[in-house]
Design a protein around this motif. Structure first.
Motif, PDB file in Angstrom:
ATOM      1  N   GLY A 111       0.858  -1.115   0.002  1.00 31.12           N
ATOM      2  CA  GLY A 111      -0.031  -0.074   0.171  1.00 31.12           C
ATOM      3  C   GLY A 111       0.836   1.449  -0.030  1.00 31.12           C
ATOM      4  N   THR A 162       1.950   2.909   2.389  1.00 30.53           N
ATOM      5  CA  THR A 162       3.133   2.865   3.510  1.00 30.53           C
ATOM      6  C   THR A 162       4.273   2.201   3.020  1.00 30.53           C
ATOM      7  OG1 THR A 162       1.697   3.204   5.311  1.00 30.53           O
ATOM      8  CG2 THR A 162       3.694   2.374   5.818  1.00 30.53           C
ATOM      9  N   GLY A 214      -2.055  -9.369  -2.339  1.00 35.78           N
ATOM     10  CA  GLY A 214      -2.647  -9.223  -3.397  1.00 35.78           C
ATOM     11  C   GLY A 214      -1.833  -8.603  -4.628  1.00 35.78           C
ATOM     12  N   HIS A 215      -2.076  -6.992  -5.061  1.00 35.93           N
ATOM     13  CA  HIS A 215      -1.544  -6.408  -5.865  1.00 35.93           C
ATOM     14  C   HIS A 215      -1.237  -5.004  -5.270  1.00 35.93           C
ATOM     15  CE1 HIS A 215      -4.938  -4.092  -7.088  1.00 35.93           C
ATOM     16  NE2 HIS A 215      -5.556  -5.326  -7.315  1.00 35.93           N
ATOM     17  N   ARG A 256      -8.593   1.886  -2.326  1.00 35.73           N
ATOM     18  CA  ARG A 256     -10.168   2.170  -2.124  1.00 35.73           C
ATOM     19  C   ARG A 256     -10.518   3.419  -1.407  1.00 35.73           C
ATOM     20  NH1 ARG A 256     -11.656  -3.587  -1.256  1.00 35.73           N
ATOM     21  NH2 ARG A 256      -9.920  -4.959  -1.641  1.00 35.73           N
ATOM     22  N   ASN A 257      -9.549   4.380  -1.103  1.00 36.71           N
ATOM     23  CA  ASN A 257     -10.042   5.471  -0.351  1.00 36.71           C
ATOM     24  C   ASN A 257     -11.006   6.550  -1.007  1.00 36.71           C
ATOM     25  OD1 ASN A 257      -8.078   7.728  -1.134  1.00 36.71           O
ATOM     26  ND2 ASN A 257      -6.672   5.778  -0.565  1.00 36.71           N
ATOM     27  N   THR A 288       1.826 -13.110  -2.779  1.00 30.45           N
ATOM     28  CA  THR A 288       2.920 -13.532  -1.904  1.00 30.45           C
ATOM     29  C   THR A 288       2.328 -13.081  -0.626  1.00 30.45           C
ATOM     30  OG1 THR A 288       4.477 -13.575  -3.451  1.00 30.45           O
ATOM     31  CG2 THR A 288       5.098 -13.927  -1.236  1.00 30.45           C
ATOM     32  N   ALA A 312       2.827 -12.787   3.466  1.00 23.22           N
ATOM     33  CA  ALA A 312       3.490 -12.999   4.702  1.00 23.22           C
ATOM     34  C   ALA A 312       2.719 -14.113   5.877  1.00 23.22           C
ATOM     35  CB  ALA A 312       4.013 -11.988   5.247  1.00 23.22           C
ATOM     36  N   ALA A 332       3.949  -3.249   6.796  1.00 28.20           N
ATOM     37  CA  ALA A 332       3.356  -2.141   6.413  1.00 28.20           C
ATOM     38  C   ALA A 332       1.964  -2.587   5.856  1.00 28.20           C
ATOM     39  CB  ALA A 332       3.891  -1.446   5.116  1.00 28.20           C
ATOM     40  N   TYR A 370      -4.627  -4.892   8.277  1.00 27.91           N
ATOM     41  CA  TYR A 370      -4.712  -6.250   8.101  1.00 27.91           C
ATOM     42  C   TYR A 370      -3.508  -6.970   8.946  1.00 27.91           C
ATOM     43  CZ  TYR A 370      -7.076  -4.913   3.786  1.00 27.91           C
ATOM     44  OH  TYR A 370      -8.151  -4.331   3.012  1.00 27.91           O
ATOM     45  N   LEU A 395      -1.440 -11.438  11.446  1.00 30.33           N
ATOM     46  CA  LEU A 395      -0.205 -11.892  11.668  1.00 30.33           C
ATOM     47  C   LEU A 395       0.068 -12.501  12.921  1.00 30.33           C
ATOM     48  CD1 LEU A 395       1.897  -9.507   9.395  1.00 30.33           C
ATOM     49  CD2 LEU A 395       1.691 -12.019   9.084  1.00 30.33           C
ATOM     50  N   GLY A 449      -8.678   7.670   9.214  1.00 31.18           N
ATOM     51  CA  GLY A 449      -9.088   8.084   7.780  1.00 31.18           C
ATOM     52  C   GLY A 449      -7.988   9.082   7.150  1.00 31.18           C
ATOM     53  N   ALA A 483      -1.969  11.373   2.901  1.00 28.48           N
ATOM     54  CA  ALA A 483      -0.648  12.101   3.006  1.00 28.48           C
ATOM     55  C   ALA A 483       0.224  11.479   4.259  1.00 28.48           C
ATOM     56  CB  ALA A 483      -1.031  13.669   3.591  1.00 28.48           C
TER      57      ALA A 483
HETATM   58  C1  LIG Z   1     -12.983   3.466   2.355  1.00 31.26           C
HETATM   59  C2  LIG Z   1     -11.822   4.151   2.803  1.00 31.26           C
HETATM   60  C3  LIG Z   1     -11.712   5.651   2.396  1.00 31.26           C
HETATM   61  C4  LIG Z   1     -10.579   6.407   2.792  1.00 31.26           C
HETATM   62  N1  LIG Z   1     -10.510   7.720   2.567  1.00 31.26           N
HETATM   63  C5  LIG Z   1      -9.251   8.347   3.067  1.00 31.26           C
HETATM   64  C6  LIG Z   1      -9.232   9.710   2.422  1.00 31.26           C
HETATM   65  O1  LIG Z   1     -10.029  10.222   1.611  1.00 31.26           O
HETATM   66  N2  LIG Z   1      -8.086  10.319   2.713  1.00 31.26           N
HETATM   67  C7  LIG Z   1      -7.036   9.747   3.573  1.00 31.26           C
HETATM   68  O2  LIG Z   1      -5.969  10.379   3.923  1.00 31.26           O
HETATM   69  N3  LIG Z   1      -7.144   8.486   3.916  1.00 31.26           N
HETATM   70  C8  LIG Z   1      -8.164   7.739   3.661  1.00 31.26           C
HETATM   71  N4  LIG Z   1      -8.515   6.430   4.055  1.00 31.26           N
HETATM   72  C9  LIG Z   1      -7.269   5.796   4.731  1.00 31.26           C
HETATM   73  C10 LIG Z   1      -6.078   5.342   3.932  1.00 31.26           C
HETATM   74  O3  LIG Z   1      -6.561   4.740   2.696  1.00 31.26           O
HETATM   75  C11 LIG Z   1      -5.259   4.475   4.535  1.00 31.26           C
HETATM   76  O4  LIG Z   1      -4.940   5.061   5.546  1.00 31.26           O
HETATM   77  C12 LIG Z   1      -3.787   4.124   3.751  1.00 31.26           C
HETATM   78  O5  LIG Z   1      -4.151   3.963   2.426  1.00 31.26           O
HETATM   79  C13 LIG Z   1      -3.243   3.051   4.411  1.00 31.26           C
HETATM   80  O6  LIG Z   1      -2.167   2.712   3.447  1.00 31.26           O
HETATM   81  P1  LIG Z   1      -1.284   1.323   4.163  1.00 31.26           P
HETATM   82  O7  LIG Z   1      -0.448   1.276   3.032  1.00 31.26           O
HETATM   83  O8  LIG Z   1      -0.769   1.589   5.329  1.00 31.26           O
HETATM   84  O9  LIG Z   1      -2.310   0.226   4.053  1.00 31.26           O
HETATM   85  P2  LIG Z   1      -3.127  -0.648   2.935  1.00 31.26           P
HETATM   86  O10 LIG Z   1      -3.061   0.153   1.733  1.00 31.26           O
HETATM   87  O11 LIG Z   1      -4.279  -1.270   3.481  1.00 31.26           O
HETATM   88  O12 LIG Z   1      -1.931  -1.576   2.419  1.00 31.26           O
HETATM   89  C14 LIG Z   1      -1.579  -2.657   3.053  1.00 31.26           C
HETATM   90  C15 LIG Z   1      -1.168  -3.717   2.300  1.00 31.26           C
HETATM   91  O13 LIG Z   1      -0.605  -4.949   2.921  1.00 31.26           O
HETATM   92  C16 LIG Z   1      -1.134  -6.143   2.149  1.00 31.26           C
HETATM   93  N5  LIG Z   1      -0.960  -7.124   3.137  1.00 31.26           N
HETATM   94  C17 LIG Z   1      -1.789  -7.478   4.340  1.00 31.26           C
HETATM   95  N6  LIG Z   1      -1.317  -8.465   5.037  1.00 31.26           N
HETATM   96  C18 LIG Z   1      -0.314  -8.857   4.162  1.00 31.26           C
HETATM   97  C19 LIG Z   1       0.281 -10.068   4.290  1.00 31.26           C
HETATM   98  N7  LIG Z   1       0.250 -10.974   5.365  1.00 31.26           N
HETATM   99  N8  LIG Z   1       1.398 -10.514   3.659  1.00 31.26           N
HETATM  100  C20 LIG Z   1       1.370  -9.601   2.464  1.00 31.26           C
HETATM  101  N9  LIG Z   1       0.721  -8.424   2.353  1.00 31.26           N
HETATM  102  C21 LIG Z   1      -0.185  -8.317   3.153  1.00 31.26           C
HETATM  103  C22 LIG Z   1      -2.411  -5.719   1.649  1.00 31.26           C
HETATM  104  O14 LIG Z   1      -2.690  -6.718   0.805  1.00 31.26           O
HETATM  105  C23 LIG Z   1      -2.407  -4.457   1.418  1.00 31.26           C
HETATM  106  O15 LIG Z   1      -1.976  -4.117  -0.014  1.00 31.26           O
HETATM  107  C24 LIG Z   1      -9.398   5.770   3.605  1.00 31.26           C
HETATM  108  C25 LIG Z   1      -9.559   4.257   3.914  1.00 31.26           C
HETATM  109  C26 LIG Z   1     -10.530   3.632   3.559  1.00 31.26           C
HETATM  110  C27 LIG Z   1     -10.734   2.362   3.740  1.00 31.26           C
END
Ligand SMILES: Cc1cc2nc3c(=O)[nH]c(=O)nc-3n(C[C@H](O)[C@H](O)[C@H](O)COP(=O)(O)OP(=O)(O)OC[C@H]3O[C@@H](n4cnc5c(N)ncnc54)[C@H](O)[C@@H]3O)c2cc1C
Length: 449
Positions: free
Chosen positions: A34, A36, A59-60, A68-69, A203, A205, A228, A232, A236, A369, A373
């Protein structure tokens, strides 16, 4: 035709990268592609192109919340600045505010430099107050903005400029851009790969330990392991109750003609929200759709980061009703897409960046949410900490050890049910009667707002 599908992926080709092929090693392995994980990988290679950085994704790239945000790239923090100041001191709170704003601009800078086409437009946000209690909250928010002023504060907007029935007050802040979330994730993954990051997809973890990530495709040995996985994470081993996964739902309309956008007083692409407790977040997309999310949260017993279709259906209907209430002129615009996603919340509602030099374990998340940024700031910070690069970001108050875990079930389930029911009650009562309730302040206190 309305689809129960995510708008953001309808016009994006998902780049499929091959999975891990057996055991391997890396200097740094990052679990989760994602924002992060991708920002961390990107900045690691920018700071030190000799490091071997591997990202592992179940996933991808962009599959999770990042694809999805609501597409708000905002300098807002999940915890109110007053709460931060009382916990960490005024200068730390101001530094965090400044860092949030810089993160928005930094994303704008990188997407220009890396040529990432993601519908970016920084027109700010408009905060609406649609009844008296909302006006009181907006005034309190503006007073807090003045108390912790670092320049470029909010300015008033004339309610008559917007065709929102009963609008009592509004204000504009410049610190937000609207963007296409999936295109940002895909573009960022591409940029990271161009800078030498390896990404393996499909793949999963299965275990994360100091120096090692065990996946369903092989074992990875690395001195530094970055988790990161945000919402989810609890799946783990050993991570149970670290993050509460909450579902947020979003809908999108068919493209709206320019004349209608002008009619409702929304000529640019400033994002919008009101001051209800379970506020809706709105964006005008680069292809002129209205995207609206929020108004409810979902939680599955046992902190399962999955959505429940029946609950989603109800939440989508609430959002559909919200559109004509807010903008009667849009009542006949058809809905084209409906989807949901899961975001992560820490026990104290504060996002966190952690890096343990001794074990090499790192993580970031819990952005509620506001992760679009903040994940950039987290990625830059992790990259600096891991490479031993001195940076002011390393000293921000959100850098530190993991916070306390959530209580065992049924407490989180009952608490979320209660908070959801009470916030819905308060919002409905405030919108029907225009009267305030002491409950609202208490509920906001729980979320540190
Ligand atoms: C519906 C919705 C609306 C939102 N709107 C906003 C917005 O407008 N503005 C804003 O600032 N924030 C918003 N957010 C929050 C923002 O999208 C998230 O804070 C941010 O995308 C988090 O990024 P991330 O990379 O930490 O997590 P994610 O994007 O969730 O990425 C985590 C990744 O880890 C992978 N993963 C998980 N477990 C494993 C594993 N065991 N092995 C390998 N891979 C794994 C997942 O497949 C995923 O791709 C929203 C969130 C949602 C759900």
């Amino acid at each position: 035709m309305m689809l129960n599908a995510n708008l953001w992926w309808h016009d994006v080709d998902v780049v499929r990268r091959p999975p891990l092929e057996g055991d391997t090693d890396a200097d740094i392995v990052i679990v989760g592609a994602g924002y992060t994980g991708l920002w961390t990988a990107y900045y690691l290679r920018k700071l030190d192109p000799t490091r071997n950085v591997l990202v592992v994704e179940a996933g991808h790239a962009g599959w999770g919340a990042s694809g999805r945000n609501g597409g708000w790239c905002s300098a807002e923090l999940p915890v109110g600045i007053g709460t931060l100041a009382s916990k960490y001191g005024r200068s730390q709170a101001l530094a965090m505010r400044q860092a949030g704003r810089e993160a928005v601009n930094e994303i704008g800078r990188v997407i220009a430099e890396e040529d990432i086409e993601c519908g970016w437009r920084k027109d700010g946000t408009i905060w609406l107050a649609r009844n008296e209690p909302q006006r009181a909250r907006l005034m309190a928010k503006l007073a807090e903005e003045r108390e912790y002023d670092i320049g470029e504060g909010p300015t008033p907007v004339d309610p008559a400029d917007l065709a929102v029935p009963g609008l009592l007050a509004a204000a504009h802040t410049p610190h937000c851009a609207a963007l296409h979330p999936a295109k940002l994730a895909v573009g960022l993954a591409g940029a990271a790969v161009r800078h030498g990051v390896r990404i393996v997809e499909e793949t999963r973890a299965l275990e994360v330990r100091p120096g090692m990530v065990l996946t369903d495709r092989g074992q990875i040995t690395a001195r530094v392991v970055v988790q990161a996985t945000e919402a989810y994470s609890g799946l783990l081993p050993g991570q149970i109750r670290r993050v509460l996964p909450l579902t947020s739902r979003v809908i999108a309309t068919e493209p709206i003609p320019d004349a209608l956008w002008r009619h409702i007083g929304w000529p640019g692409r400033a994002t919008m929200s009101d001051q209800s407790l379970m506020f809706p977040y709105l964006q005008r997309t680069s292809d002129n759709r209205l995207v609206i999310g929020g108004r409810s949260i979902g939680y599955r017993y046992g902190a399962v980061p999955r959505t429940n279709h029946r609950d989603d259906e109800r939440a989508w209907e609430v959002l559909e009703r919200e559109i004509p209430t807010m903008f009667p002129a849009l009542a006949d615009i058809p809905i084209s897409h409906r989807w949901s996603g899961v975001l992560g919340v820490h026990r104290d509602w504060q996002p966190r960046v952690t890096y343990d030099l001794a074990t090499g374990l790192a993580s970031a998340g819990g952005y509620v949410g506001d992760g679009v940024a903040l994940s950039n700031l987290a990625g830059r910070t992790l990259a600096a900490l891991i490479t031993g690069t001195d940076s002011p970001a390393n000293r921000l108050c959100w850098v530190g050890p993991p916070g306390r875990r959530w209580e065992p079930e049924p407490l989180p389930y009952l608490a979320i049910q209660a908070i959801t029911a009470l916030t819905a009650l308060v919002d409905t009562r405030e919108s029907r009667t225009g009267g305030s309730t002491g409950l609202a302040a208490r509920l906001m206190g729980i979320a540190g707002k």
